[in-house]
Every structure is written in structure tokens, then in C-alpha cells.
Design an enzyme around this catalytic site. Structure first.
Site, PDB file in Angstrom:
ATOM      1  N   ASP A   1       0.771  20.993   8.631  1.00 22.08           N
ATOM      2  CA  ASP A   1       1.932  20.175   8.231  1.00 22.08           C
ATOM      3  C   ASP A   1       2.466  19.408   9.439  1.00 22.08           C
ATOM      4  OD1 ASP A   1       1.821  20.974   5.603  1.00 22.08           O
ATOM      5  OD2 ASP A   1       3.321  22.561   5.824  1.00 22.08           O
TER       6      ASP A   1
ATOM      7  N   GLU B   1      -7.738  16.342  10.025  1.00 22.10           N
ATOM      8  CA  GLU B   1      -6.519  17.062   9.606  1.00 22.10           C
ATOM      9  C   GLU B   1      -6.219  16.860   8.109  1.00 22.10           C
ATOM     10  OE1 GLU B   1      -3.406  17.724  12.317  1.00 22.10           O
ATOM     11  OE2 GLU B   1      -4.600  17.078  14.029  1.00 22.10           O
TER      12      GLU B   1
ATOM     13  N   GLN C   1     -10.463  -9.829  11.096  1.00 23.97           N
ATOM     14  CA  GLN C   1     -10.584 -11.081  10.344  1.00 23.97           C
ATOM     15  C   GLN C   1      -9.854 -12.226  11.062  1.00 23.97           C
ATOM     16  OE1 GLN C   1     -12.605 -10.797   7.891  1.00 23.97           O
ATOM     17  NE2 GLN C   1     -12.550 -12.920   7.215  1.00 23.97           N
TER      18      GLN C   1
ATOM     19  N   GLY D   1     -11.779 -13.347  13.947  1.00 21.20           N
ATOM     20  CA  GLY D   1     -13.080 -13.942  13.591  1.00 21.20           C
ATOM     21  C   GLY D   1     -14.191 -13.305  14.411  1.00 21.20           C
ATOM     22  N   GLY D   2     -15.124 -14.133  14.887  1.00 20.45           N
ATOM     23  CA  GLY D   2     -16.263 -13.615  15.655  1.00 20.45           C
ATOM     24  C   GLY D   2     -15.817 -12.835  16.882  1.00 20.45           C
TER      25      GLY D   2
HETATM   26  N1  CAA Z   1       2.499  26.250   4.581  1.00 24.51           N
HETATM   27  C1  CAA Z   1       2.398  27.595   4.437  1.00 24.51           C
HETATM   28  N2  CAA Z   1       1.662  28.179   3.448  1.00 24.51           N
HETATM   29  C2  CAA Z   1       0.998  27.358   2.613  1.00 24.51           C
HETATM   30  C3  CAA Z   1       1.043  25.956   2.719  1.00 24.51           C
HETATM   31  C4  CAA Z   1       1.846  25.403   3.745  1.00 24.51           C
HETATM   32  N3  CAA Z   1       1.924  24.079   3.913  1.00 24.51           N
HETATM   33  N4  CAA Z   1       0.286  25.415   1.752  1.00 24.51           N
HETATM   34  C5  CAA Z   1      -0.235  26.428   1.042  1.00 24.51           C
HETATM   35  N5  CAA Z   1       0.202  27.609   1.571  1.00 24.51           N
HETATM   36  C6  CAA Z   1      -0.107  28.959   1.068  1.00 24.51           C
HETATM   37  C7  CAA Z   1       0.291  29.070  -0.397  1.00 24.51           C
HETATM   38  O1  CAA Z   1       1.623  29.491  -0.521  1.00 24.51           O
HETATM   39  C8  CAA Z   1      -0.679  30.105  -0.924  1.00 24.51           C
HETATM   40  O2  CAA Z   1      -0.207  31.384  -0.553  1.00 24.51           O
HETATM   41  P1  CAA Z   1      -0.329  32.642  -1.586  1.00 24.51           P
HETATM   42  O3  CAA Z   1      -1.781  32.874  -1.793  1.00 24.51           O
HETATM   43  O4  CAA Z   1       0.360  33.754  -0.895  1.00 24.51           O
HETATM   44  O5  CAA Z   1       0.341  32.194  -2.854  1.00 24.51           O
HETATM   45  C9  CAA Z   1      -1.932  29.855  -0.093  1.00 24.51           C
HETATM   46  O6  CAA Z   1      -1.528  29.153   1.097  1.00 24.51           O
HETATM   47  C10 CAA Z   1      -2.980  29.057  -0.832  1.00 24.51           C
HETATM   48  O7  CAA Z   1      -2.370  27.856  -1.236  1.00 24.51           O
HETATM   49  P2  CAA Z   1      -3.022  26.886  -2.291  1.00 24.51           P
HETATM   50  O8  CAA Z   1      -3.437  27.692  -3.495  1.00 24.51           O
HETATM   51  O9  CAA Z   1      -2.124  25.735  -2.493  1.00 24.51           O
HETATM   52  O10 CAA Z   1      -4.337  26.451  -1.528  1.00 24.51           O
HETATM   53  P3  CAA Z   1      -5.512  25.608  -2.117  1.00 24.51           P
HETATM   54  O11 CAA Z   1      -6.723  26.378  -1.792  1.00 24.51           O
HETATM   55  O12 CAA Z   1      -5.308  25.188  -3.516  1.00 24.51           O
HETATM   56  O13 CAA Z   1      -5.435  24.261  -1.299  1.00 24.51           O
HETATM   57  C11 CAA Z   1      -5.839  22.881   0.606  1.00 24.51           C
HETATM   58  C12 CAA Z   1      -5.520  24.266   0.042  1.00 24.51           C
HETATM   59  C13 CAA Z   1      -4.598  22.025   0.543  1.00 24.51           C
HETATM   60  C14 CAA Z   1      -6.995  22.159  -0.088  1.00 24.51           C
HETATM   61  C15 CAA Z   1      -6.228  23.261   2.017  1.00 24.51           C
HETATM   62  O14 CAA Z   1      -7.435  23.973   2.003  1.00 24.51           O
HETATM   63  C16 CAA Z   1      -6.323  22.091   2.949  1.00 24.51           C
HETATM   64  O15 CAA Z   1      -5.318  21.600   3.456  1.00 24.51           O
HETATM   65  N6  CAA Z   1      -7.582  21.650   3.217  1.00 24.51           N
HETATM   66  C17 CAA Z   1      -7.811  20.649   4.218  1.00 24.51           C
HETATM   67  C18 CAA Z   1      -8.090  21.313   5.538  1.00 24.51           C
HETATM   68  C19 CAA Z   1      -7.895  20.385   6.671  1.00 24.51           C
HETATM   69  O16 CAA Z   1      -6.910  19.664   6.760  1.00 24.51           O
HETATM   70  N7  CAA Z   1      -8.821  20.463   7.594  1.00 24.51           N
HETATM   71  C20 CAA Z   1      -8.712  19.691   8.765  1.00 24.51           C
HETATM   72  C21 CAA Z   1      -9.256  20.461   9.909  1.00 24.51           C
HETATM   73  S1  CAA Z   1      -8.296  20.501  11.313  1.00 24.51           S
HETATM   74  C22 CAA Z   1      -8.717  19.125  12.201  1.00 24.51           C
HETATM   75  O17 CAA Z   1      -9.145  18.122  11.710  1.00 24.51           O
HETATM   76  C23 CAA Z   1      -8.423  19.358  13.588  1.00 24.51           C
HETATM   77  C24 CAA Z   1      -8.784  18.425  14.634  1.00 24.51           C
HETATM   78  O18 CAA Z   1      -9.383  18.868  15.598  1.00 24.51           O
HETATM   79  C25 CAA Z   1      -8.207  17.049  14.649  1.00 24.51           C
END
Ligand code: CAA
Length: 385
Positions: free
Chosen positions: A240, A367, A340, A343-344
Site C-alpha cells: 500500500d 508493485e 510524437q 518526431g524523429g
Molecule cells: N493490508 C493488510 N492486509 C490485507 C491487505 C492490505 N492492504 N489486503 C488484503 N489483506 C489481507 C486480507 O484481510 C485477508 O486476510 P484474512 O485472510 O485474514 O481475511 C488476506 O490479506 C487475503 O486478502 P484477499 O483475499 O483480498 O487476497 P487476494 O488473494 O484476493 O488478493 C492480491 C490479493 C490483491 C491479488 C495480492 O495478491 C496482490 O496485491 N498481488 C500483487 C502482488 C504485487 O503487487 N507484487 C509486486 C511485487 S513487489 C515489487 O514489484 C517490488 C519491486 O522490487 C519494485
């Protein structure tokens, strides 16, 4: 509602803008070409307090708010997007989970050196089979004779090749999905820790993106970060904050592309007049400027919700996802239009806009892809049904 920056936010803006104009921008093309890590810049950013922007002074942090942090990443990314992501990944992805989930001893030991930039940090979430499906982690951690033993490979790790400290997620209990995941703090000197393949990327070429390999990597029992089984929540909470950092990076790249385009449009003469006299160019400039301003409002608002507290998790999550989605797609559109307008000349490396376009592209991917941001926003808006 007050849209004015505070004195501190204004100060950070001016400081980072000056640093970006005088030190980052003049060298960004060279770093892009050589793929060298900008150590000289990172060292100075540590002295400026930008390697620990929001963390308390007792841990050597600058103790600022998240809007100041977003402004810092935006301004630095205007000068060099690689430097922008180095700062963002370090602050948001490594320091943040230690600050929010670490013990007092962990904060003292790690934050004090990370906040000054003496140590660089990275975040080990992604694996070959765990990208968007962050819970698909295969790396394991087992407690043996008072030590956690980690085995597995992380990939696409920003700052991976230069990090002294990594926070990484691993399976501590199999078969229960995201509830069986736990975070750990690792040091690059620990036995069994090594850096694997270094990626040759389309953009942000001066940032280090590597594999991390844990081969019976032994870490002290106390290096568990947060509670056993709560690793997925640590990851989501961390992202987040991280997404606001990437949104700010995208905003900075877009602003750099607009600035370059406006300047060029007034200088470039065709048909005996600057091309800025053409309505087709004016409309592109107008759309670019408007979308950038809308992105800025979203980014600063999302940052403000982080300052007000990660307490309201759903709100922080929703606005961070909106800011990243909109700012990254804006950056894509704006840098495309910039080429754009040039251009070139936009297609060759004598001008910076082709680099802006390459650098912008990743902001829609890392992310959390734009598709994942839409998923987070929709589930937040729709709730349970
Ligand atoms: N904060 C705290 N807890 C959270 C949360 C948040 N923002 N979002 C979800 N949770 C908790 C939920 O409360 C739930 O907890 P319970 O099991 O206790 O109820 C649990 O996590 C599971 O939540 P969801 O069922 O909503 O999870 P989901 O599996 O449906 O969805 C997702 C999850 C949003 C798809 C997640 O997997 C996601 O964000 N995926 C993308 C991953 C990502 O961003 N990867 C990037 C890699 S990092 C990177 O790029 C780094 C770099 O080096 C630049």
C-alpha cells in the site's frame, strides 16, 4: 480542504528539485547507457535524509510525512527515474515493514543504518511462480536448532544486487495458502544468501534488479519479522505504501516528459513557425498537463491517507491503488505523446524522451500490475456481496 504544501513539504520539493536538476538529470543518460548503479547519488541522498524520509529521528530518519515522501520521489524521478525507484523501494518496501512490524531491537539495529543510506534495503516477495499471485510463494523457512533455514529463489528484486538487508517472505506452514506465510529479515553476509541473475531491462537501467538465492540460508530465530503466519498481511500493508512511491515515480517521469515537450515545441520550427503554434501540438500538451495534474492530486491524496494512518487499511489500499493505476497509465500516455511531439528526434537517444518512455513502462507493472490495481479498487468499492 487545503491544497497548499506545508513549509516542510515545500522545502523538500525545492531541495529534491535542485538535486534532480543539478546532479541527477545531467548524468541520467550516462547511467541509463552504462547500467551502473548511481552510488554517488545514493550517498548524497542519504546525507539529505531521503533514505529514511518518514521514519523517526531516533532511528536516524527525517521524520517527515508521506506527502513529503511522495514529493521527494516525484522530484527525484523527474531527474532520474532509476534513482526514484531505488529510493522508493528502499524506503517503502524495506524500511516500512521493519518500522511497522519489527521489534524495538530490529528497528534499532536495522533502521538506524538504513535511514542514513549506509545500508541499502530490498523486498523479497516476487518469485518465478509468485508474481501477481503473491501468495504463490515457494521459498520455505524451517526452524532448526534455534535458527530459521530458508531455501528458495526470489526474482525481479529492486536493489537486489546492492542491498545489505532484505526482508523476504517464505512458507512456514504448507497447505494453508496465504496464512502459512511469514516475513524475515536477512543480511547479505548471512551464510547461504547470494545474488543471482541480474536483469537486462528495457528501462530504469541504473537500478539493480536481480534474483536473490537462499540456499540453506541460516538466520537467527529473532529475525522473524512480525508474527508467524502473518507474512501476507505484512506484504499487502507494505505494498500500500510502495504503490504510492511508484505512483510518485510515474508522476515525476510524466512531468519531465511534459517539460521537455513544451520546451521543444516552442523551439522547433517547421513551416516557418514553432510547432507549438499548431493546434495538434497544443492539444497534446493540454491533455498531458491535465492528466499530470489529476495524477498529482491522486498521489498526494493517497500519501495523505498513509500519513493519517495505515489504521484505515481499506482506504489507504484503495487510494494507493487508484494513484498508482492512474499515474502510471498517465505516464505511459504522456511519454508516448512526448515522442510524437519530438518526431524523429524523440526516437533517438540524443534527447531524453525515449528514455522517459522506457522508464515509464515498468510503473504499470511492478508493485502490482494495472490489472491488480483495478482488482484491489473494485473489491474495495464492491465489498462483500
Ligand atoms: N493490508 C493488510 N492486509 C490485507 C491487505 C492490505 N492492504 N489486503 C488484503 N489483506 C489481507 C486480507 O484481510 C485477508 O486476510 P484474512 O485472510 O485474514 O481475511 C488476506 O490479506 C487475503 O486478502 P484477499 O483475499 O483480498 O487476497 P487476494 O488473494 O484476493 O488478493 C492480491 C490479493 C490483491 C491479488 C495480492 O495478491 C496482490 O496485491 N498481488 C500483487 C502482488 C504485487 O503487487 N507484487 C509486486 C511485487 S513487489 C515489487 O514489484 C517490488 C519491486 O522490487 C519494485
Amino acid at each position: 480542504m487545503d491544497f497548499k504544501l506545508t513549509e516542510e513539504q515545500q522545502m523538500v520539493k525545492e531541495m529534491c528539485r535542485k538535486f534532480a536538476d543539478n546532479e541527477l538529470a545531467p548524468k541520467a543518460a550516462e547511467y541509463d547507457k552504462t547500467h551502473a548503479f548511481p552510488w554517488e547519488h545514493v550517498k548524497k541522498l542519504g546525507e539529505m535524509g531521503m533514505m529514511g524520509v518518514v521514519y523517526p529521528e531516533e532511528y536516524n530518519g527525517a521524520g517527515m510525512d508521506y506527502v513529503s515522501y511522495a514529493i521527494a520521489v516525484e522530484e527525484l524521478s523527474r531527474g532520474c527515474a532509476s534513482t526514484g525507484v531505488i529510493v522508493s523501494a528502499h524506503n517503502s518496501l524495506c524500511l516500512s515493514p521493519i518500522f511497522y512490524f519489527g521489534t524495538d531491537d530490529q528497528k534499532k539495529k536495522y533502521l538506524s543504518k538504513l535511514c542514513t543510506g549506509e545500508w541499502i534495503g530490498c523486498f523479497g516477495l516476487t518469485e518465478p511462480s509468485a508474481g501477481s499471485d503473491a501468495a504463490g510463494t515457494k521459498t520455505t523457512a524451517e526452524l532448526k536448532n534455534g535458527k530459521w533455514v530458508l531455501n528458495g529463489t526470489k526474482n525481479f528484486i529492486t536493489n537486489g544486487g546492492v542491498a545489505n538487508v532484505a526482508v523476504a517472505i517464505a512458507v512456514t506452514e504448507k497447505g494453508i495458502g496465504h496464512k502459512g506465510l511469514t516475513f524475515f529479515i536477512l543480511e547479505n553476509t548471512m551464510k547461504g544468501y547470494s545474488v543471482g541473475k541480474s536483469e537486462d531491462k528495457l528501462g530504469i537501467c541504473a537500478s539493480s534488479t536481480t534474483e536473490l538465492i537462499f540456499d540453506n540460508c541460516e538466520i537467527p530465530e529473532e529475525n522473524i519479522l512480525g508474527k508467524k503466519g502473518e507474512g501476507f498481511k505484512v506484504a499487502m500493508h507494505t505494498l500500500d505504501g510502495g504503490r504510492v512511491g511508484i505512483a510518485a515515480q510515474a508522476l515525476g517521469i510524466a512531468q519531465a516528459a511534459l517539460d521537455a515537450s513544451a520546451k521543444y515545441a516552442k523551439e522547433r520550427v517547421q513551416f516557418n513557425a514553432p510547432i507549438a503554434k499548431n493546434q495538434a501540438i497544443q492539444w497534446m500538451i493540454a491533455d498531458m498537463a491535465t492528466e499530470i495534474e489529476a495524477s498529482r492530486l491522486l498521489v498526494y491524496q493517497a500519501a495523505q491517507f498513509l500519513t493519517e494512518g495505515h489504521g484505515d487499511r481499506r482506504k489507504a489500499s484503495r487510494y494507493a491503488a487508484m494513484a498508482k493505476l492512474f499515474a502510471s497509465e498517465t505516464s505511459h500516455r504522456v511519454t508516448h505523446k512526448a515522442i510524437q511531439i519530438f518526431g524523429g528526434y524523440g526516437y533517438v537517444k540524443d534527447y531524453p524522451v525515449e528514455r522517459f518512455s522506457r522508464d515509464a513502462r515498468i510503473t504499470e507493472i511492478y508493485e502490482g500490475t494495472s490489472e491488480i490495481q483495478r482488482l484491489v479498487i473494485a473489491s474495495n468499492v464492491l465489498g462483500d456481496y
